[in-house]
Design a protein around this motif. Structure first.
Motif, PDB file in Angstrom:
ATOM      1  N   GLY A  62       0.870  -1.178   0.000  1.00 26.26           N
ATOM      2  CA  GLY A  62       0.000   0.000   0.000  1.00 26.26           C
ATOM      3  C   GLY A  62       0.900   1.220   0.000  1.00 26.26           C
ATOM      4  N   SER A  63       0.353   2.392  -0.189  1.00 20.34           N
ATOM      5  CA  SER A  63       1.190   3.601  -0.186  1.00 20.34           C
ATOM      6  C   SER A  63       1.521   3.999   1.252  1.00 20.34           C
ATOM      7  CB  SER A  63       0.474   4.733  -0.923  1.00 20.34           C
ATOM      8  OG  SER A  63      -0.506   5.291  -0.093  1.00 20.34           O
ATOM      9  N   GLY A  64       2.228   5.094   1.421  1.00 19.41           N
ATOM     10  CA  GLY A  64       2.620   5.545   2.761  1.00 19.41           C
ATOM     11  C   GLY A  64       1.427   5.695   3.690  1.00 19.41           C
ATOM     12  N   THR A  65       0.310   6.155   3.130  1.00 19.99           N
ATOM     13  CA  THR A  65      -0.876   6.362   3.961  1.00 19.99           C
ATOM     14  C   THR A  65      -1.390   5.042   4.530  1.00 19.99           C
ATOM     15  OG1 THR A  65      -1.373   8.267   2.571  1.00 19.99           O
ATOM     16  CG2 THR A  65      -3.154   7.490   3.990  1.00 19.99           C
ATOM     17  N   SER A  66      -1.126   3.940   3.840  1.00 17.60           N
ATOM     18  CA  SER A  66      -1.541   2.645   4.404  1.00 17.60           C
ATOM     19  C   SER A  66      -0.758   2.359   5.681  1.00 17.60           C
ATOM     20  CB  SER A  66      -1.394   1.513   3.388  1.00 17.60           C
ATOM     21  OG  SER A  66      -0.036   1.148   3.201  1.00 17.60           O
ATOM     22  N   PHE A  89       0.426  19.545   5.918  1.00 20.05           N
ATOM     23  CA  PHE A  89      -0.562  18.698   5.258  1.00 20.05           C
ATOM     24  C   PHE A  89      -0.566  17.263   5.812  1.00 20.05           C
ATOM     25  CE2 PHE A  89      -1.795  16.267   1.401  1.00 20.05           C
ATOM     26  CZ  PHE A  89      -2.925  16.965   1.031  1.00 20.05           C
ATOM     27  N   PHE A  90       0.614  16.713   6.089  1.00 14.77           N
ATOM     28  CA  PHE A  90       0.657  15.311   6.524  1.00 14.77           C
ATOM     29  C   PHE A  90       0.395  15.178   8.021  1.00 14.77           C
ATOM     30  CE2 PHE A  90       2.786  15.351   2.429  1.00 14.77           C
ATOM     31  CZ  PHE A  90       1.962  14.448   1.761  1.00 14.77           C
ATOM     32  N   GLY A  91       0.695  16.211   8.783  1.00 14.32           N
ATOM     33  CA  GLY A  91       0.276  16.241  10.184  1.00 14.32           C
ATOM     34  C   GLY A  91      -1.244  16.243  10.249  1.00 14.32           C
ATOM     35  N   HIS A 138       7.832  13.403  10.979  1.00 15.80           N
ATOM     36  CA  HIS A 138       9.253  13.747  11.098  1.00 15.80           C
ATOM     37  C   HIS A 138       9.617  14.800  10.055  1.00 15.80           C
ATOM     38  CE1 HIS A 138      13.709  12.251  11.082  1.00 15.80           C
ATOM     39  NE2 HIS A 138      13.568  13.368  11.745  1.00 15.80           N
ATOM     40  N   ASN A 139       9.487  14.422   8.787  1.00 18.09           N
ATOM     41  CA  ASN A 139       9.813  15.369   7.721  1.00 18.09           C
ATOM     42  C   ASN A 139       8.500  15.764   7.048  1.00 18.09           C
ATOM     43  OD1 ASN A 139      12.176  16.487   6.067  1.00 18.09           O
ATOM     44  ND2 ASN A 139      10.870  15.631   4.478  1.00 18.09           N
ATOM     45  N   GLU A 140       8.047  16.965   7.350  1.00 19.97           N
ATOM     46  CA  GLU A 140       6.753  17.438   6.811  1.00 19.97           C
ATOM     47  C   GLU A 140       6.991  17.881   5.369  1.00 19.97           C
ATOM     48  OE1 GLU A 140       3.554  17.984   5.850  1.00 19.97           O
ATOM     49  OE2 GLU A 140       3.056  17.710   7.966  1.00 19.97           O
ATOM     50  N   SER A 141       6.719  16.960   4.439  1.00 19.87           N
ATOM     51  CA  SER A 141       7.039  17.220   3.025  1.00 19.87           C
ATOM     52  C   SER A 141       6.320  18.451   2.477  1.00 19.87           C
ATOM     53  CB  SER A 141       6.636  16.024   2.157  1.00 19.87           C
ATOM     54  OG  SER A 141       6.992  14.825   2.748  1.00 19.87           O
ATOM     55  N   SER A 142       5.163  18.787   3.048  1.00 17.23           N
ATOM     56  CA  SER A 142       4.388  19.908   2.497  1.00 17.23           C
ATOM     57  C   SER A 142       5.019  21.258   2.817  1.00 17.23           C
ATOM     58  CB  SER A 142       2.962  19.874   3.040  1.00 17.23           C
ATOM     59  OG  SER A 142       2.952  20.123   4.428  1.00 17.23           O
ATOM     60  N   VAL A 165       5.403   8.114  14.745  1.00 19.24           N
ATOM     61  CA  VAL A 165       6.114   9.041  13.849  1.00 19.24           C
ATOM     62  C   VAL A 165       5.971   8.622  12.387  1.00 19.24           C
ATOM     63  CG1 VAL A 165       8.367  10.047  13.293  1.00 19.24           C
ATOM     64  CG2 VAL A 165       7.788   9.529  15.676  1.00 19.24           C
ATOM     65  N   ASP A 166       5.557   9.580  11.569  1.00 20.90           N
ATOM     66  CA  ASP A 166       5.559   9.416  10.112  1.00 20.90           C
ATOM     67  C   ASP A 166       6.950   9.806   9.623  1.00 20.90           C
ATOM     68  OD1 ASP A 166       5.616  10.171   7.414  1.00 20.90           O
ATOM     69  OD2 ASP A 166       3.655  11.124   7.446  1.00 20.90           O
ATOM     70  N   ALA A 167       7.702   8.793   9.201  1.00 19.31           N
ATOM     71  CA  ALA A 167       9.049   9.060   8.665  1.00 19.31           C
ATOM     72  C   ALA A 167       9.067   8.743   7.170  1.00 19.31           C
ATOM     73  CB  ALA A 167      10.083   8.232   9.418  1.00 19.31           C
ATOM     74  N   SER A 190       8.067   3.280   0.374  1.00 20.98           N
ATOM     75  CA  SER A 190       9.109   2.875  -0.569  1.00 20.98           C
ATOM     76  C   SER A 190       9.592   3.968  -1.510  1.00 20.98           C
ATOM     77  CB  SER A 190       8.577   1.705  -1.409  1.00 20.98           C
ATOM     78  OG  SER A 190       7.302   2.012  -1.956  1.00 20.98           O
ATOM     79  N   GLN A 191       8.734   4.949  -1.820  1.00 21.79           N
ATOM     80  CA  GLN A 191       8.981   5.794  -3.003  1.00 21.79           C
ATOM     81  C   GLN A 191       9.759   7.069  -2.722  1.00 21.79           C
ATOM     82  OE1 GLN A 191       6.156   5.711  -1.310  1.00 21.79           O
ATOM     83  NE2 GLN A 191       4.871   7.490  -1.594  1.00 21.79           N
ATOM     84  N   LYS A 192      10.368   7.163  -1.542  1.00 20.17           N
ATOM     85  CA  LYS A 192      11.077   8.408  -1.219  1.00 20.17           C
ATOM     86  C   LYS A 192      12.579   8.098  -1.143  1.00 20.17           C
ATOM     87  CE  LYS A 192       6.940  10.336  -0.193  1.00 20.17           C
ATOM     88  NZ  LYS A 192       6.337  11.560  -0.623  1.00 20.17           N
ATOM     89  N   CYS A 193      13.142   8.187   0.061  1.00 21.08           N
ATOM     90  CA  CYS A 193      14.596   8.002   0.158  1.00 21.08           C
ATOM     91  C   CYS A 193      15.002   6.556  -0.106  1.00 21.08           C
ATOM     92  CB  CYS A 193      15.090   8.453   1.523  1.00 21.08           C
ATOM     93  SG  CYS A 193      14.578  10.121   1.926  1.00 21.08           S
TER      94      CYS A 193
HETATM   95  C1  PLP Z   1       5.502  12.966   5.087  1.00 24.47           C
HETATM   96  C2  PLP Z   1       4.549  12.160   4.277  1.00 24.47           C
HETATM   97  N1  PLP Z   1       3.660  11.390   4.925  1.00 24.47           N
HETATM   98  C3  PLP Z   1       2.781  10.631   4.269  1.00 24.47           C
HETATM   99  C4  PLP Z   1       2.723  10.633   2.902  1.00 24.47           C
HETATM  100  C5  PLP Z   1       1.680   9.830   2.222  1.00 24.47           C
HETATM  101  O1  PLP Z   1       2.218   8.859   1.434  1.00 24.47           O
HETATM  102  P1  PLP Z   1       1.400   8.228   0.198  1.00 24.47           P
HETATM  103  O2  PLP Z   1       1.101   9.335  -0.760  1.00 24.47           O
HETATM  104  O3  PLP Z   1       2.408   7.241  -0.310  1.00 24.47           O
HETATM  105  O4  PLP Z   1       0.192   7.593   0.745  1.00 24.47           O
HETATM  106  C6  PLP Z   1       3.619  11.415   2.175  1.00 24.47           C
HETATM  107  C7  PLP Z   1       3.585  11.446   0.700  1.00 24.47           C
HETATM  108  O5  PLP Z   1       4.035  12.352   0.051  1.00 24.47           O
HETATM  109  C8  PLP Z   1       4.564  12.203   2.892  1.00 24.47           C
HETATM  110  O6  PLP Z   1       5.440  12.967   2.250  1.00 24.47           O
END
Ligand code: PLP
Length: 372
Positions: A62-66, A89-91, A138-142, A165-167, A190-193
């Motif tokens: 599943g993606s990160g959100t899973s 956004f991810f917080g 941890h790392n707030e991508s937004s 923690v969301d890493a 999987s799709q980041k670092c």
């Molecule tokens: C910090 C962070 N958390 C969660 C997610 C969600 O991951 P996904 O889009 O793979 O479900 C992302 C995706 O960009 C992210 O950067």
């Protein structure tokens, strides 16, 4: 234009190294067969240094959100008092997920252009002894902020709350020390670092969190961690996994191990510093201060940012990410994580300076950082 060689500079998914792509072209194998059972546990154990843990790690297709939902569905029962630290956004996604599982959701808001203040966390916890689980990114991508998770963990003091923690966009690009920082659940993707295609999430669980999960009454099936735990002992996953991503991860880990984790982290810090120096050299303002700056993504303020992004995508094939939430249309974000080198940052900066008619200014500043 130049669609045959896109320059993907977004904060995930990231370009996949050829060696990793080639490994994915291996013949399919039986996920209940001998070969998978031998290889899978080994791959998971090689992730442990990246998580900084001796705790087990589970893989979810599943993606990160899973991974985020797995954490919430195993910890948050209706009315569980939880605290979500929201600075982007991810917080906010943590808070939305906890709402979906009917937790009693407390939200501590932070401005979307800086890090989470551990003092505010400790003050809040002192007034709310009832909080059972804290969720943080941890790392707030937004916002391109790297939060100080160690300090946030310490801010709990004697408070009993678990820390989740969301890493997703830091693991493998910045140190994550699950055990040393006393974290209870860490998730990543999987799709980041990790330089592999999207579609796989990872979750590690401390023994304290594992014990707490037993009392969770929320409905869960695909994300029930107890199922993953039972199957990992056999070298398997409960459901058909993303087998090719396991092959991919083996190769990506080969690359990470060959470079050495400390060198990987140093490369990410260097790319951060180059990107920041270059953007500032052409007169652009960065979204966050140096002390909060992410090593994996940089946010740059830009009027009509989306027009700029369309322009450079069409003209040069370079793809930057847009802003999210209040930053939509006001910033662009440059991903420099995973399969990225200082040369990639120079390319991104070259496009920036050419578009601005400031030839050589950004790349010169970045090159100076490189040779300091
Ligand atoms: C910090 C962070 N958390 C969660 C997610 C969600 O991951 P996904 O889009 O793979 O479900 C992302 C995706 O960009 C992210 O950067």
């Amino acid at each position: 234009m130049y669609r045959f060689k896109p320059e993907l500079r977004i904060p995930g998914p990231v370009p996949v190294p050829d060696a990793v792509s080639l490994r994915m072209a291996q013949p399919m194998i039986n996920h209940r067969g001998k070969v998978f059972k031998e290889r899978f546990p080994h791959v998971l154990s090689r992730l442990q240094p990246l998580f900084g843990t001796k705790n087990p790690i589970y893989m979810i297709t599943g993606s990160g959100t899973s991974g985020m939902e797995a954490a919430v569905s195993n910890l948050v029962s209706p009315q569980t008092p939880v605290l979500c630290l929201v600075g982007g956004f991810f917080g906010k996604r943590w808070a939305d997920l906890c709402q979906a599982y009917q937790g009693n959701v407390h939200v501590l808001e932070f401005s979307w252009d800086g890090g989470i203040d551990p003092n505010r966390v400790s003050d809040y916890l002192a007034q709310h002894p009832e909080i059972e689980v804290i969720f943080v990114v941890h790392n707030e991508s937004s916002t391109a902020v790297l939060n100080d998770i160690e300090a946030i963990s310490k801010a709990r003091g004697n408070h009993d709350a678990l820390l989740v923690v969301d890493a997703v966009s830091s693991l493998g690009g910045a140190p994550v020390e699950m055990d040393a920082w006393n974290l209870d659940v860490v998730i990543s993707a999987s799709q980041k670092c990790l330089m592999t295609p999207p579609g796989t999430a990872f979750i590690s669980v401390s023994s304290r969190a594992r014990e707490y999960m037993e009392k969770c009454t929320s409905s869960r099936y695909y994300f029930d961690i107890r199922k993953y735990e039972q199957f990992v002992e056999k070298g398997e996953t409960p459901f058909t996994p993303n087998i090719n991503n396991v092959f991919a991860l083996e190769e990506a880990l080969n690359m990470i191990e060959a470079e050495g984790l400390d060198n990987v982290f140093a490369r990410h810090r260097l790319m951060r510093d180059m990107m920041r120096a270059g953007a500032q050299a052409v007169g652009l303002e960065l979204l966050v201060a140096d002390k909060d700056a992410s090593p994996t993504v940089t946010g740059v303020k830009y009027p009509n940012a989306d027009n700029f992004r369309t322009r450079i995508r069409e003209q040069y094939g370079v793809e930057f990410a847009g802003g999210q939430g209040p930053h939509a249309g006001r910033i662009f974000r440059v991903g420099h994580m995973g399969y990225a080198t200082p040369l990639d940052v120079l390319v991104a900066l070259a496009v920036l300076e050419i578009d601005a008619g400031k030839f050589g200014e950004a790349t010169r500043a970045a090159e100076q950082v490189m040779n300091q």
